[in-house]
Write a protein that holds these residues in place. Structure first.
Motif, PDB file in Angstrom:
ATOM      1  N   GLY A 367       6.344   7.500  -4.487  1.00  0.00           N
ATOM      2  CA  GLY A 367       5.115   6.417  -3.775  1.00  0.00           C
ATOM      3  C   GLY A 367       4.298   5.938  -5.001  1.00  0.00           C
ATOM      4  N   ARG A 368       3.547   5.109  -4.437  1.00  0.00           N
ATOM      5  CA  ARG A 368       2.398   4.729  -5.290  1.00  0.00           C
ATOM      6  C   ARG A 368       1.805   4.136  -4.543  1.00  0.00           C
ATOM      7  NH1 ARG A 368       6.774   2.693  -8.419  1.00  0.00           N
ATOM      8  NH2 ARG A 368       6.264   0.918  -7.853  1.00  0.00           N
ATOM      9  N   LEU A 369       0.266   4.348  -4.771  1.00  0.00           N
ATOM     10  CA  LEU A 369      -0.828   4.060  -3.587  1.00  0.00           C
ATOM     11  C   LEU A 369      -1.074   3.028  -4.395  1.00  0.00           C
ATOM     12  CD1 LEU A 369      -2.935   7.057  -3.176  1.00  0.00           C
ATOM     13  CD2 LEU A 369      -1.860   4.872  -1.769  1.00  0.00           C
ATOM     14  N   SER A 370      -1.693   1.366  -4.486  1.00  0.00           N
ATOM     15  CA  SER A 370      -1.692   0.388  -4.721  1.00  0.00           C
ATOM     16  C   SER A 370      -2.971   0.430  -5.144  1.00  0.00           C
ATOM     17  CB  SER A 370      -1.534  -1.169  -3.458  1.00  0.00           C
ATOM     18  OG  SER A 370      -2.320  -0.636  -2.426  1.00  0.00           O
ATOM     19  N   ALA A 371      -3.560  -0.201  -5.595  1.00  0.00           N
ATOM     20  CA  ALA A 371      -5.780   0.009  -6.042  1.00  0.00           C
ATOM     21  C   ALA A 371      -6.159  -0.509  -4.966  1.00  0.00           C
ATOM     22  CB  ALA A 371      -5.478  -1.172  -7.365  1.00  0.00           C
ATOM     23  N   GLU A 372      -5.782  -1.228  -3.799  1.00  0.00           N
ATOM     24  CA  GLU A 372      -6.223  -1.312  -2.390  1.00  0.00           C
ATOM     25  C   GLU A 372      -6.191  -0.367  -1.245  1.00  0.00           C
ATOM     26  OE1 GLU A 372      -3.653  -3.784  -3.956  1.00  0.00           O
ATOM     27  OE2 GLU A 372      -5.086  -5.423  -4.764  1.00  0.00           O
ATOM     28  N   SER A 373      -5.070   0.564  -1.653  1.00  0.00           N
ATOM     29  CA  SER A 373      -4.912   1.283  -0.841  1.00  0.00           C
ATOM     30  C   SER A 373      -6.018   2.361  -1.337  1.00  0.00           C
ATOM     31  CB  SER A 373      -3.485   2.576  -0.802  1.00  0.00           C
ATOM     32  OG  SER A 373      -3.151   0.637   0.052  1.00  0.00           O
ATOM     33  N   LEU A 374      -5.632   2.971  -2.562  1.00  0.00           N
ATOM     34  CA  LEU A 374      -7.095   3.742  -2.946  1.00  0.00           C
ATOM     35  C   LEU A 374      -8.878   3.462  -3.087  1.00  0.00           C
ATOM     36  CD1 LEU A 374      -7.047   6.491  -5.116  1.00  0.00           C
ATOM     37  CD2 LEU A 374      -7.103   5.151  -6.998  1.00  0.00           C
ATOM     38  N   GLU A 375      -8.664   1.942  -2.790  1.00  0.00           N
ATOM     39  CA  GLU A 375     -10.130   1.644  -2.661  1.00  0.00           C
ATOM     40  C   GLU A 375     -10.440   2.046  -0.988  1.00  0.00           C
ATOM     41  OE1 GLU A 375     -12.308  -2.229  -2.531  1.00  0.00           O
ATOM     42  OE2 GLU A 375     -10.488  -2.536  -3.450  1.00  0.00           O
ATOM     43  N   CYS A 376      -9.306   1.270  -0.059  1.00  0.00           N
ATOM     44  CA  CYS A 376      -9.905   2.041   0.594  1.00  0.00           C
ATOM     45  C   CYS A 376     -10.192   3.486   1.594  1.00  0.00           C
ATOM     46  CB  CYS A 376      -8.347   1.616   1.976  1.00  0.00           C
ATOM     47  SG  CYS A 376      -8.604  -0.312   2.265  1.00  0.00           S
ATOM     48  N   PRO A 407      -2.385  -1.029   1.707  1.00  0.00           N
ATOM     49  CA  PRO A 407      -3.159  -1.139   2.746  1.00  0.00           C
ATOM     50  C   PRO A 407      -2.558  -1.783   4.095  1.00  0.00           C
ATOM     51  CG  PRO A 407      -3.566  -2.399   1.292  1.00  0.00           C
ATOM     52  CD  PRO A 407      -2.527  -2.371   0.676  1.00  0.00           C
ATOM     53  N   GLU A 408      -1.788  -1.860   4.053  1.00  0.00           N
ATOM     54  CA  GLU A 408      -1.016  -2.400   5.706  1.00  0.00           C
ATOM     55  C   GLU A 408      -0.109  -1.459   6.329  1.00  0.00           C
ATOM     56  OE1 GLU A 408       2.190  -3.328   2.921  1.00  0.00           O
ATOM     57  OE2 GLU A 408       0.022  -3.214   2.366  1.00  0.00           O
ATOM     58  N   LEU A 409      -0.410   0.026   5.725  1.00  0.00           N
ATOM     59  CA  LEU A 409       0.446   0.933   5.694  1.00  0.00           C
ATOM     60  C   LEU A 409      -0.924   2.175   6.310  1.00  0.00           C
ATOM     61  CD1 LEU A 409       3.303   1.632   3.484  1.00  0.00           C
ATOM     62  CD2 LEU A 409       3.329   0.590   5.360  1.00  0.00           C
ATOM     63  N   LEU A 410      -1.206   1.789   5.856  1.00  0.00           N
ATOM     64  CA  LEU A 410      -2.732   2.631   6.323  1.00  0.00           C
ATOM     65  C   LEU A 410      -3.792   2.921   8.002  1.00  0.00           C
ATOM     66  CD1 LEU A 410      -5.129   2.161   3.533  1.00  0.00           C
ATOM     67  CD2 LEU A 410      -4.365   4.312   4.335  1.00  0.00           C
ATOM     68  N   PRO A 411      -3.640   3.292   8.869  1.00  0.00           N
ATOM     69  CA  PRO A 411      -4.212   3.258   9.974  1.00  0.00           C
ATOM     70  C   PRO A 411      -5.298   3.231  10.262  1.00  0.00           C
ATOM     71  CG  PRO A 411      -3.766   5.908   9.183  1.00  0.00           C
ATOM     72  CD  PRO A 411      -3.621   5.114   8.070  1.00  0.00           C
ATOM     73  N   PRO A 412      -5.564   2.082  11.474  1.00  0.00           N
ATOM     74  CA  PRO A 412      -6.931   1.093  11.437  1.00  0.00           C
ATOM     75  C   PRO A 412      -7.913   1.549  11.239  1.00  0.00           C
ATOM     76  CG  PRO A 412      -5.152   0.937  12.839  1.00  0.00           C
ATOM     77  CD  PRO A 412      -4.831   1.839  12.649  1.00  0.00           C
ATOM     78  N   HIS A 413      -8.733   3.000  11.396  1.00  0.00           N
ATOM     79  CA  HIS A 413     -10.019   3.607  10.988  1.00  0.00           C
ATOM     80  C   HIS A 413      -9.495   3.499  10.163  1.00  0.00           C
ATOM     81  CE1 HIS A 413      -7.150   7.206  11.446  1.00  0.00           C
ATOM     82  NE2 HIS A 413      -8.311   7.552  10.520  1.00  0.00           N
ATOM     83  N   VAL A 414      -8.599   3.759   9.118  1.00  0.00           N
ATOM     84  CA  VAL A 414      -9.242   4.519   7.338  1.00  0.00           C
ATOM     85  C   VAL A 414      -9.010   2.175   7.164  1.00  0.00           C
ATOM     86  CG1 VAL A 414      -8.072   5.311   5.208  1.00  0.00           C
ATOM     87  CG2 VAL A 414      -7.603   5.870   7.476  1.00  0.00           C
ATOM     88  N   LEU A 415      -8.138   1.484   6.728  1.00  0.00           N
ATOM     89  CA  LEU A 415      -9.045   0.559   7.243  1.00  0.00           C
ATOM     90  C   LEU A 415     -10.609  -0.196   7.021  1.00  0.00           C
ATOM     91  CD1 LEU A 415      -5.553  -1.222   7.760  1.00  0.00           C
ATOM     92  CD2 LEU A 415      -7.054  -1.108   5.396  1.00  0.00           C
ATOM     93  N   ARG A 416     -10.717   0.234   8.103  1.00  0.00           N
ATOM     94  CA  ARG A 416     -12.432  -0.029   8.411  1.00  0.00           C
ATOM     95  C   ARG A 416     -13.286   0.911   7.627  1.00  0.00           C
ATOM     96  NH1 ARG A 416     -10.010  -0.615  13.938  1.00  0.00           N
ATOM     97  NH2 ARG A 416     -11.146   1.807  14.696  1.00  0.00           N
ATOM     98  N   GLU A 451     -10.231  -5.017   7.412  1.00  0.00           N
ATOM     99  CA  GLU A 451      -9.413  -4.674   8.154  1.00  0.00           C
ATOM    100  C   GLU A 451      -8.236  -5.439   8.496  1.00  0.00           C
ATOM    101  OE1 GLU A 451      -6.828  -2.647  12.425  1.00  0.00           O
ATOM    102  OE2 GLU A 451      -9.296  -2.829  11.907  1.00  0.00           O
ATOM    103  N   THR A 452      -8.432  -6.194   8.711  1.00  0.00           N
ATOM    104  CA  THR A 452      -7.067  -7.645   9.556  1.00  0.00           C
ATOM    105  C   THR A 452      -7.214  -8.086   8.071  1.00  0.00           C
ATOM    106  OG1 THR A 452      -8.720  -7.829  10.952  1.00  0.00           O
ATOM    107  CG2 THR A 452      -7.051  -9.573  10.581  1.00  0.00           C
ATOM    108  N   LEU A 453      -7.953  -8.267   7.137  1.00  0.00           N
ATOM    109  CA  LEU A 453      -6.975  -8.735   5.739  1.00  0.00           C
ATOM    110  C   LEU A 453      -6.282  -7.844   4.807  1.00  0.00           C
ATOM    111  CD1 LEU A 453     -10.145 -10.965   4.669  1.00  0.00           C
ATOM    112  CD2 LEU A 453      -7.763 -11.691   4.899  1.00  0.00           C
ATOM    113  N   LEU A 454      -6.889  -6.748   5.115  1.00  0.00           N
ATOM    114  CA  LEU A 454      -5.646  -5.897   4.301  1.00  0.00           C
ATOM    115  C   LEU A 454      -4.658  -5.358   4.941  1.00  0.00           C
ATOM    116  CD1 LEU A 454      -8.637  -3.608   3.358  1.00  0.00           C
ATOM    117  CD2 LEU A 454      -7.197  -5.103   2.152  1.00  0.00           C
ATOM    118  N   ARG A 455      -4.958  -5.883   6.199  1.00  0.00           N
ATOM    119  CA  ARG A 455      -2.786  -5.369   7.267  1.00  0.00           C
ATOM    120  C   ARG A 455      -1.855  -6.673   6.461  1.00  0.00           C
ATOM    121  NH1 ARG A 455      -3.120  -6.039  12.153  1.00  0.00           N
ATOM    122  NH2 ARG A 455      -5.930  -5.561  12.571  1.00  0.00           N
ATOM    123  N   HIS A 456      -2.620  -7.954   6.662  1.00  0.00           N
ATOM    124  CA  HIS A 456      -2.098  -9.201   6.377  1.00  0.00           C
ATOM    125  C   HIS A 456      -1.512  -8.957   5.064  1.00  0.00           C
ATOM    126  CE1 HIS A 456      -0.974 -10.191  10.389  1.00  0.00           C
ATOM    127  NE2 HIS A 456      -2.623  -9.840  11.449  1.00  0.00           N
TER     128      HIS A 456
END
Length: 489
Positions: A367-376, A407-416, A451-456
């Motif tokens: 699996g590869r982390l997207s740039a947005e996921s890594l930023e989170c 990033p939609e795969l990340l837990p909410p607290h990490v997204l925030r 968080e909401t935007l990243l999740r969607h």
């Protein structure tokens, strides 16, 4: 019925009087398979023919006494549980030989059938428990057995696995200083105290110390001092003799003895009680200890590596940790920085952990982390450090449908970014530098929007619908908090 009989525990009954054997067999026949033997010679032949769980022997026999027979059986079939039957007149002889023969129970004549049956039942259960524990111990020793069998090849593999350059970090990582320190400490026989928050890798550095030292070919033994009560910790570390306390049905070797010549890693050492600190100090000073329930002094040669997430110097000042023990375990100290101080290591750590997790989970690729996921991940403070990162990445892999980990795969607290409503419920402060109520609410609102935007996946229509906003209202808030520009860049 034949299969049912075959699975019943086997009891060997030894007595030179056939009538006595028959009487005991009638008592046991419903639950056990009874193997009769008239004397020691028949008993030895019977033991060679099939597995026996319990041996029941009469003390008075013409060829040899029951104690002598059971002592002989203990040498060749130590797993069999041994019971002796005798009259009151032979009690002194029984007591004198009970340890040599490893007697589980001493039954006097005349015995009651119910008491005899209960004793044999308990003996069979003890045998089953010892067998299960032996199987578990064998599984836990597989790596050690493999090491002994393959010799140098396994030793080289362990040394390779725990080389200092195998500790995952970025080229400019703050962890370099700790790695350089541990490389200097490893060759010298000094006690090392490793400090750092939970999940920073204290166990990994302890193993690196061991496998890069002259003790690398000897055992590396671990005990988590905070995981068990101090009453049991003494038995775990020093061992105990049979009968030392209720439930001590056999002698047990302690970890100080198992680690002889090697390294003993005492994790969470700050959790031990002041009373046990005295006992631990004694063995660290002299290298000598007694098993629980024994008067015989034993000697051990171990290197102590200890770890804690507490400030032991503060604990010493508060009187909760002995100063002399602290200076004994902290001849050298090593501090590991938390993950939030090493954001540059996140990419290297994530790649390493994802590859390992994919193998464990049976995933076709890491699996590869997207740039947005890594930023989170970089924006999050990681209070649980590398252990928490490992759990988050495992979640992402389990939930992922493809190789890209968004990033939609990340837990909410990490997204925030770790922002929580509770963070904004602090009592007021007189410090003028503390944010106002309005600023705190705005920070929380910005975190929820992000968080909401990243999740969607930045689908503004879905985000606006979830938040109860119009697209125009959402865009206005994004512009206000500078998120529109950040997300579109």
């Amino acid at each position: 019925m034949p299969n049912e009989v075959a699975t019943r525990p086997c009891v060997l009954v030894v007595d030179d009087e056939p009538r006595s054997v028959e009487t005991i067999a009638r008592v046991l026949d419903d639950e056990f398979e009874v193997l009769p033997a008239q004397g020691a010679a028949q008993a030895l032949r019977a033991m060679e023919t099939r597995p026996v769980q319990v041996v029941l022997a009469d003390q008075r026999m013409p060829e040899t006494t029951g104690i002598e027979l059971l002592t002989q059986l203990r040498e060749h079939w130590p797993e069999a549980v041994r019971i002796i039957i005798s009259g009151f007149t032979e009690a002194d002889d029984i007591i004198a030989g009970i340890n040599d023969a490893g007697i589980y129970q001493y039954i006097t004549k005349p015995w009651h059938p119910d008491a005899l049956l209960l004793t044999v039942r308990n003996a069979a259960r003890l045998h089953a428990l010892q067998r299960d524990n032996a199987h578990l111990a064998q599984e836990l020793r597989l790596s050690a057995d493999d090491l002994a069998r393959r010799g140098d090849a396994c030793r080289q593999e362990l040394r390779r696995r725990f080389r200092f350059d195998e500790i995952v970090r970025a080229p400019d990582s703050p962890l370099h200083a700790a790695v350089a320190q541990v490389a200097q400490m490893a060759p010298h026989d000094v006690s090392v105290l490793i400090t750092g928050e939970s999940g920073t890798g204290k166990d990994l550095f302890a193993r690196a110390l061991h496998y890069n030292s002259h003790r690398a070919d000897r055992p590396f033994v671990v005990e988590n001092c905070g995981a068990i009560p101090n009453e049991l910790l003494e038995s775990e570390l020093f061992g105990h003799v049979r009968g030392a306390y209720t439930g001590a049905v056999a002698d047990r070797t302690g970890l100080f003895e198992e680690a002889d010549g090697g390294t003993l890693f005492l994790d969470e050492i700050g959790e031990i009680s002041p009373a046990f600190q005295v006992k631990l100090l004694r063995v660290l000073q002299s290298g000598e200890f007694r098993q629980v329930g024994s008067n015989r002094m034993r000697h051990t040669d171990v290197r102590i590596v200890a770890a804690t997430n507490r400030d032991l110097e503060q604990e010493v000042r508060a009187g909760r940790f002995r100063a002399d023990l602290y200076y004994r375990i902290a001849e050298m100290s090593l501090h590991l920085p938390p993950l939030r101080e090493r954001p540059g290591d996140l990419q290297a750590l994530a790649d390493h952990l994802l590859a390992r997790l994919a193998r464990a989970l049976g995933k076709p690729g890491p699996g590869r982390l997207s740039a947005e996921s890594l930023e989170c991940l970089r924006d999050y403070a990681w209070p649980g450090n590398v252990r928490e990162l490992n759990n988050v990445l495992k979640r992402m892999l389990v939930l992922s449908a493809d190789a890209q980990l968004g990033p939609e795969l990340l837990p909410p607290h990490v997204l925030r970014g770790g922002t929580d409503e509770a963070d904004f419920m602090m009592p007021p402060s007189e410090d003028p530098g503390v944010a106002t109520l309005r600023e705190r609410v705005e920070n929380l609102e910005a975190a929820i929007l992000r968080e909401t935007l990243l999740r969607h996946r930045w689908n503004k229509s879905r985000a606006a619908e979830e938040l109860g906003l119009s697209r125009v209202g959402l865009r206005s808030k994004l512009e206000r908090y500078g998120l529109e520009r950040k997300l579109d860049s």
